[in-house]
Design a protein around this motif. Sequence first.
Motif, PDB file in Angstrom:
ATOM      1  N   VAL A  40      -4.283  -3.745   8.672  1.00  0.00           N
ATOM      2  CA  VAL A  40      -3.843  -5.138   8.828  1.00  0.00           C
ATOM      3  C   VAL A  40      -2.628  -5.406   7.939  1.00  0.00           C
ATOM      4  O   VAL A  40      -1.653  -6.023   8.373  1.00  0.00           O
ATOM      5  CB  VAL A  40      -4.995  -6.121   8.516  1.00  0.00           C
ATOM      6  CG1 VAL A  40      -4.488  -7.555   8.431  1.00  0.00           C
ATOM      7  CG2 VAL A  40      -6.095  -6.003   9.559  1.00  0.00           C
ATOM      8  N   GLY A  41      -2.668  -4.930   6.704  1.00  0.00           N
ATOM      9  CA  GLY A  41      -1.539  -5.128   5.787  1.00  0.00           C
ATOM     10  C   GLY A  41      -0.269  -4.471   6.294  1.00  0.00           C
ATOM     11  O   GLY A  41       0.818  -5.049   6.223  1.00  0.00           O
ATOM     12  N   ILE A  42      -0.387  -3.263   6.817  1.00  0.00           N
ATOM     13  CA  ILE A  42       0.787  -2.563   7.350  1.00  0.00           C
ATOM     14  C   ILE A  42       1.327  -3.280   8.576  1.00  0.00           C
ATOM     15  O   ILE A  42       2.547  -3.448   8.721  1.00  0.00           O
ATOM     16  CB  ILE A  42       0.442  -1.091   7.660  1.00  0.00           C
ATOM     17  CG1 ILE A  42       0.234  -0.325   6.349  1.00  0.00           C
ATOM     18  CG2 ILE A  42       1.536  -0.431   8.500  1.00  0.00           C
ATOM     19  CD1 ILE A  42      -0.335   1.076   6.522  1.00  0.00           C
ATOM     20  N   ILE A  43       0.446  -3.728   9.463  1.00  0.00           N
ATOM     21  CA  ILE A  43       0.896  -4.451  10.665  1.00  0.00           C
ATOM     22  C   ILE A  43       1.632  -5.735  10.269  1.00  0.00           C
ATOM     23  O   ILE A  43       2.711  -6.029  10.794  1.00  0.00           O
ATOM     24  CB  ILE A  43      -0.294  -4.735  11.604  1.00  0.00           C
ATOM     25  CG1 ILE A  43      -0.783  -3.422  12.225  1.00  0.00           C
ATOM     26  CG2 ILE A  43       0.082  -5.753  12.673  1.00  0.00           C
ATOM     27  CD1 ILE A  43      -2.123  -3.524  12.918  1.00  0.00           C
ATOM     28  N   TYR A  44       1.076  -6.491   9.357  1.00  0.00           N
ATOM     29  CA  TYR A  44       1.754  -7.696   8.878  1.00  0.00           C
ATOM     30  C   TYR A  44       3.082  -7.339   8.211  1.00  0.00           C
ATOM     31  O   TYR A  44       4.079  -8.033   8.364  1.00  0.00           O
ATOM     32  CB  TYR A  44       0.862  -8.463   7.893  1.00  0.00           C
ATOM     33  CG  TYR A  44       0.075  -9.572   8.529  1.00  0.00           C
ATOM     34  CD1 TYR A  44       0.567 -10.870   8.580  1.00  0.00           C
ATOM     35  CD2 TYR A  44      -1.167  -9.338   9.080  1.00  0.00           C
ATOM     36  CE1 TYR A  44      -0.147 -11.890   9.158  1.00  0.00           C
ATOM     37  CE2 TYR A  44      -1.892 -10.344   9.669  1.00  0.00           C
ATOM     38  CZ  TYR A  44      -1.375 -11.626   9.707  1.00  0.00           C
ATOM     39  OH  TYR A  44      -2.091 -12.636  10.291  1.00  0.00           O
ATOM     40  N   GLY A  45       3.090  -6.253   7.455  1.00  0.00           N
ATOM     41  CA  GLY A  45       4.318  -5.820   6.788  1.00  0.00           C
ATOM     42  C   GLY A  45       5.404  -5.427   7.769  1.00  0.00           C
ATOM     43  O   GLY A  45       6.578  -5.773   7.592  1.00  0.00           O
ATOM     44  N   LEU A  46       5.032  -4.717   8.826  1.00  0.00           N
ATOM     45  CA  LEU A  46       6.018  -4.340   9.856  1.00  0.00           C
ATOM     46  C   LEU A  46       6.564  -5.575  10.562  1.00  0.00           C
ATOM     47  O   LEU A  46       7.768  -5.666  10.840  1.00  0.00           O
ATOM     48  CB  LEU A  46       5.394  -3.367  10.849  1.00  0.00           C
ATOM     49  CG  LEU A  46       5.033  -1.985  10.289  1.00  0.00           C
ATOM     50  CD1 LEU A  46       4.269  -1.174  11.329  1.00  0.00           C
ATOM     51  CD2 LEU A  46       6.273  -1.247   9.813  1.00  0.00           C
ATOM     52  N   SER A  83      -0.089 -16.324   5.836  1.00  0.00           N
ATOM     53  CA  SER A  83      -0.636 -16.072   7.172  1.00  0.00           C
ATOM     54  C   SER A  83      -1.687 -14.957   7.141  1.00  0.00           C
ATOM     55  O   SER A  83      -2.759 -15.079   7.748  1.00  0.00           O
ATOM     56  CB  SER A  83       0.502 -15.699   8.125  1.00  0.00           C
ATOM     57  OG  SER A  83       0.014 -15.275   9.362  1.00  0.00           O
ATOM     58  N   ALA A  84      -1.393 -13.869   6.456  1.00  0.00           N
ATOM     59  CA  ALA A  84      -2.339 -12.750   6.367  1.00  0.00           C
ATOM     60  C   ALA A  84      -3.620 -13.167   5.660  1.00  0.00           C
ATOM     61  O   ALA A  84      -4.719 -12.812   6.100  1.00  0.00           O
ATOM     62  CB  ALA A  84      -1.694 -11.566   5.636  1.00  0.00           C
ATOM     63  N   LEU A  85      -3.497 -13.927   4.580  1.00  0.00           N
ATOM     64  CA  LEU A  85      -4.681 -14.349   3.840  1.00  0.00           C
ATOM     65  C   LEU A  85      -5.543 -15.303   4.663  1.00  0.00           C
ATOM     66  O   LEU A  85      -6.773 -15.220   4.643  1.00  0.00           O
ATOM     67  CB  LEU A  85      -4.283 -14.990   2.511  1.00  0.00           C
ATOM     68  CG  LEU A  85      -3.652 -14.027   1.504  1.00  0.00           C
ATOM     69  CD1 LEU A  85      -3.142 -14.779   0.286  1.00  0.00           C
ATOM     70  CD2 LEU A  85      -4.626 -12.942   1.096  1.00  0.00           C
ATOM     71  N   LEU A  86      -4.906 -16.205   5.413  1.00  0.00           N
ATOM     72  CA  LEU A  86      -5.671 -17.119   6.266  1.00  0.00           C
ATOM     73  C   LEU A  86      -6.345 -16.361   7.411  1.00  0.00           C
ATOM     74  O   LEU A  86      -7.509 -16.615   7.733  1.00  0.00           O
ATOM     75  CB  LEU A  86      -4.771 -18.221   6.813  1.00  0.00           C
ATOM     76  CG  LEU A  86      -4.302 -19.253   5.794  1.00  0.00           C
ATOM     77  CD1 LEU A  86      -3.300 -20.216   6.419  1.00  0.00           C
ATOM     78  CD2 LEU A  86      -5.475 -20.016   5.209  1.00  0.00           C
TER      79      LEU A  86
END
Length: 168
Positions: free
Chosen positions: A128-134, A39-42
């Motif tokens: 963005v990475g942290i938000i997706y991680g949370l 999802s993050a990569l897309l």
Amino acid sequence: LVVEEGAFGIMIGLSSLAFFGQSPESRMIGRVFGIGAVSALLGKKIVKELKFKGGKRPWHEKFSCKKRSNGGFPSGHMVEAAYSATVFGWQYGYKAGIPLGLYAGLMFGVSVNRNRHYVSQVIAGTAVGIIYGLAANRVIDTHLCEDLTFKVGSTCSGGTEFAVSYKF
């Protein structure tokens, strides 16, 4: 170069826990992590397709020398590194969080130092990475709470009974 190319390999390796994890919990963490990674990569790919001033990359030998290249916002490598560090640091503590966090910090420095991204683009990728991680951790923690059951009771003969079950 190894730092830049390693982010995707780390994502694949950590996602493989979905199949090769030693416990139902680790397989579930790998599954949620893998879905979040895709999802993050897309999402990152869609944003990078937009043409705007903040998306321009710095001049670099890997990009066109005649025209500024687009696709710099956000840094995809930082999305991957920060996402990995956030999810696995949260789930496995400092033993996973410190090495992955150090890797993310190294990725930050390399991306700026090698002139692949502006600092703002790397910060955006980190965010963005942290938000997706949370968000992934929220899903993981919810699943662990719903699927894991502890029971304490007494037996017919007056003994104490303890049971743990996991629904998958």
